[in-house]
Enzyme design. Structure first.
Site, PDB file in Angstrom:
ATOM      1  N   ASP A   1      -0.906  -8.281  16.038  1.00 44.82           N
ATOM      2  CA  ASP A   1      -1.719  -7.853  14.892  1.00 44.82           C
ATOM      3  C   ASP A   1      -2.074  -6.374  15.004  1.00 44.82           C
ATOM      4  O   ASP A   1      -2.696  -5.824  14.088  1.00 44.82           O
ATOM      5  CB  ASP A   1      -2.996  -8.699  14.783  1.00 44.82           C
ATOM      6  CG  ASP A   1      -3.809  -8.678  16.061  1.00 44.82           C
ATOM      7  OD1 ASP A   1      -3.255  -9.016  17.120  1.00 44.82           O
ATOM      8  OD2 ASP A   1      -5.001  -8.312  16.002  1.00 44.82           O
ATOM      9  N   ASN A   2      -1.699  -5.746  16.115  1.00 46.73           N
ATOM     10  CA  ASN A   2      -1.981  -4.324  16.278  1.00 46.73           C
ATOM     11  C   ASN A   2      -0.707  -3.489  16.262  1.00 46.73           C
ATOM     12  O   ASN A   2      -0.714  -2.338  16.713  1.00 46.73           O
ATOM     13  CB  ASN A   2      -2.747  -4.082  17.582  1.00 46.73           C
ATOM     14  CG  ASN A   2      -4.166  -4.642  17.513  1.00 46.73           C
ATOM     15  OD1 ASN A   2      -4.722  -4.803  16.434  1.00 46.73           O
ATOM     16  ND2 ASN A   2      -4.736  -4.946  18.657  1.00 46.73           N
TER      17      ASN A   2
ATOM     18  N   GLY B   1     -18.942  -7.633  11.895  1.00 44.90           N
ATOM     19  CA  GLY B   1     -18.346  -6.748  10.891  1.00 44.90           C
ATOM     20  C   GLY B   1     -18.634  -5.275  11.113  1.00 44.90           C
ATOM     21  O   GLY B   1     -18.286  -4.427  10.297  1.00 44.90           O
TER      22      GLY B   1
ATOM     23  N   ARG C   1       1.064  -5.397   9.431  1.00 46.24           N
ATOM     24  CA  ARG C   1       1.353  -5.533  10.863  1.00 46.24           C
ATOM     25  C   ARG C   1       2.422  -6.596  11.064  1.00 46.24           C
ATOM     26  O   ARG C   1       2.717  -7.371  10.138  1.00 46.24           O
ATOM     27  CB  ARG C   1       0.078  -6.015  11.597  1.00 46.24           C
ATOM     28  CG  ARG C   1      -1.110  -5.135  11.343  1.00 46.24           C
ATOM     29  CD  ARG C   1      -2.348  -5.963  10.945  1.00 46.24           C
ATOM     30  NE  ARG C   1      -3.376  -5.078  10.372  1.00 46.24           N
ATOM     31  CZ  ARG C   1      -4.251  -4.398  11.099  1.00 46.24           C
ATOM     32  NH1 ARG C   1      -4.269  -4.535  12.389  1.00 46.24           N
ATOM     33  NH2 ARG C   1      -5.106  -3.584  10.521  1.00 46.24           N
TER      34      ARG C   1
ATOM     35  N   ASP D   1      -4.792   0.967  15.948  1.00 43.44           N
ATOM     36  CA  ASP D   1      -5.787   0.228  16.700  1.00 43.44           C
ATOM     37  C   ASP D   1      -6.018   0.832  18.080  1.00 43.44           C
ATOM     38  O   ASP D   1      -5.272   0.570  19.022  1.00 43.44           O
ATOM     39  CB  ASP D   1      -5.413  -1.258  16.813  1.00 43.44           C
ATOM     40  CG  ASP D   1      -6.618  -2.100  16.478  1.00 43.44           C
ATOM     41  OD1 ASP D   1      -7.673  -1.834  17.074  1.00 43.44           O
ATOM     42  OD2 ASP D   1      -6.512  -2.986  15.616  1.00 43.44           O
TER      43      ASP D   1
ATOM     44  N   GLY E   1      -7.089 -11.289  10.431  1.00 48.89           N
ATOM     45  CA  GLY E   1      -7.485 -10.592   9.198  1.00 48.89           C
ATOM     46  C   GLY E   1      -8.531  -9.535   9.495  1.00 48.89           C
ATOM     47  O   GLY E   1      -9.106  -9.492  10.574  1.00 48.89           O
TER      48      GLY E   1
END
Ligand code: AMP
Ligand code: MG
Length: 494
Positions: A253-254, A127, A184, A263, A91
């Site tokens: 996820d990329n 973050g 993704r 990414d 996430g």
């Protein structure tokens, strides 16, 4: 009445999905936002006023200190395979999708802040992003676009006035990323792994509405979407290989289902051609090495296919057969795309049998003699109309005669084209860049920016906007690194 304080006209399709698709969370304000760059052309393409983005209010917005009206800030949920290892919960850990706007074509584009503070998906991360990766993504994603390669874009970059701690204290920054979508392969995996059939259906519908409307009319929409992504990824990876791009972290996820490059962590362009080239400091096994990228794309597509099985057919055997057939198209698709990309690079308008061999032999030659990939094709571009004996390509070799045999074959093949030297050269000039974002230049730009000097960053971006032109004022960016300038590793410490 015109809303001058809020140029964004949001239409947030992702935020309309059920709440388990994301976490509603807003950026965490930063102490002292400062503008690095606004991408004025992209702003206009998004129907946004570049002057407003560069104003005090605009900068506050780009830093996440001010939430524009109509924004529905959220962090997207997804999962993924990282270096082949399954991670059920990833996430957006340091990014906020603030909303979607329509561009001048009427297409929806995501506006996402990256480095804008922690979210429920941050795990142990802070973050935040530091200046280095923000500038790298800005430079490389915009360069990819200018090279004609689908990519997420950079709308703006700001400094935060706050330190980010990696191994040392580094200046913090936030990138505003624009994408056709941020779904993704890992987003599909997220719902599949949770046995969330309804979630999968809604996600598929979202992706179809946004990227593949024609798939909705097919008898098997999930399969049609899979086929489209297989084709899109084949084309994308072929284009990467055509400019010497190494993504560096092709985790599921990329990988965007909209088939944009996304990414830009440890990515880099290679100077000297080498199939095994790896830049990423964390890619010890060379999983994501230059020439492995098509195989990895296929592996990733197999994960997408698996996640779509329940939507492809209720009968699992039948679903598996259909999905397997779909991803099995990838190798041929990719080869076709790659040969077409490479053929143009050597001035061939159409592929004939035997051309694949000429391309393959050229690449072997470049690798054996450690020739600069970009310079090689640019030199061939200049050589295409010349007589033997004055070849710039051969001059790239320590012993120019090493290039002779291949040059003879190539010239003979070019002679069969019948398109004329001018057309051949124009074809080659349009696909062989003079300027790519070379790693050593990016590193110097970052180093100088960390000392408050952004001139090189701006000049490099300006040069990369027209990569196919030879502009003397930017010749420093066209040069290969001197041995002492070569950057061998890029760090994911993003
Ligand atoms: P990436 O390697 O950038 O694709 O990130 C992989 C995952 O780690 C994603 O879920 C990111 O959101 C998360 N992540 C990376 N860096 C940070 C950070 N500094 N803080 C929080 N999450 C992060
Ligand atoms: Mg990522």
């Amino acid at each position: 009445m015109a809303d001058t304080a809020n140029p964004f006209k949001f239409d947030n399709s992702y935020a309309r999905l059920p709440s388990r698709f994301f976490a509603r969370v807003e950026p965490v304000p930063v102490s002292q936002p400062g503008l690095i760059a606004v991408n004025r052309d992209l702003a206009r393409e998004l129907c946004l006023d570049p002057d407003w983005l560069a104003s005090g209010q605009g900068i506050e917005t780009l830093a996440g200190n001010r939430i524009p009206r109509g924004a529905e800030s959220l962090a997207m949920a997804y999962a993924g395979h990282q270096f082949g290892q399954w991670v059920p919960q990833l996430g957006d850990g340091r990014a906020h999708l603030i909303g979607e706007v329509r561009d001048t074509n009427g297409d929806l584009r995501d506006i996402q802040l990256k480095g804008s503070g922690p979210t429920p998906f941050s795990r142990r991360g802070d973050g935040r992003a530091w200046l280095g990766p923000v500038l790298r993504e800005y430079i490389v994603s915009e360069a990819m676009h200018a090279l004609g390669i689908p990519s997420t874009r950079a709308l703006a970059a700001v400094t935060t006035g706050e330190a980010v701690f990696r191994e040392t204290a580094l200046p913090g920054a936030i990138l505003t990323r624009v994408a056709r979508g941020h779904v993704r392969i890992g987003t599909f995996q997220y719902f599949y792994a949770r046995n969330d059939h309804e979630g999968l259906e809604l996600l598929l519908k979202h992706v179809m509405d946004r990227h593949y409307p024609e798939a909705g009319k097919s008898g098997n929409p999930a399969l049609a979407v899979l086929n489209s992504v297989v084709c899109g990824q084949a084309e994308l990876i072929a284009k990467w290989l055509g400019v010497g791009f190494i993504h560096g972290v092709m985790n599921t996820d990329n990988m965007s289902v909209a088939c944009e490059t996304v990414d830009f962590g440890p990515c880099a362009f290679m100077d000297e051609y080498a199939e095994t080239k790896v830049f990423s400091s964390i890619d010890q096994g060379g999983r994501y090495a230059f020439a492995r990228q098509p195989d990895i794309a296929l592996w990733n597509l197999a994960q997408l296919a698996t996640s779509l099985l329940p939507l492809i057919d209720g009968d699992s055997t039948k679903a598996a057969t259909l999905a397997t057939d779909s991803i099995n198209q990838f190798p041929d698709r990719f080869s076709g795309c790659f040969d077409r990309v490479m053929a143009k690079k050597i001035g061939l308008g159409e592929l004939r049998s035997g051309d694949g061999e000429i391309i393959h032999e050229l690449l072997k030659l470049l690798e054996l003699h450690r020739i600069d990939f970009t310079h090689a094709f640019r030199a061939l571009t200049s050589d295409s109309g010349k007589q033997d004996g004055e070849s710039g390509f051969a001059q790239l070799f320590a012993h120019p005669s090493d290039a002779a045999e291949w040059m003879r074959k190539w010239k003979a093949r070019l002679g069969q084209e019948g398109s004329g030297e001018d057309r051949q050269r124009a074809l080659m000039r349009a696909v062989n860049p003079a300027i790519i974002p070379r790693n050593h230049q990016i590193e110097i730009a970052i180093e100088e920016a960390c000392n408050g000097e952004f001139l090189r960053f701006h000049r490099l971006n300006a040069a990369l906007q027209r990569p196919f032109e030879e502009r003397p004022e930017f010749s420093e960016f066209a040069a290969a690194p001197f041995p002492h300038e070569v950057v061998t590793q890029t760090f994911c410490g993003t």
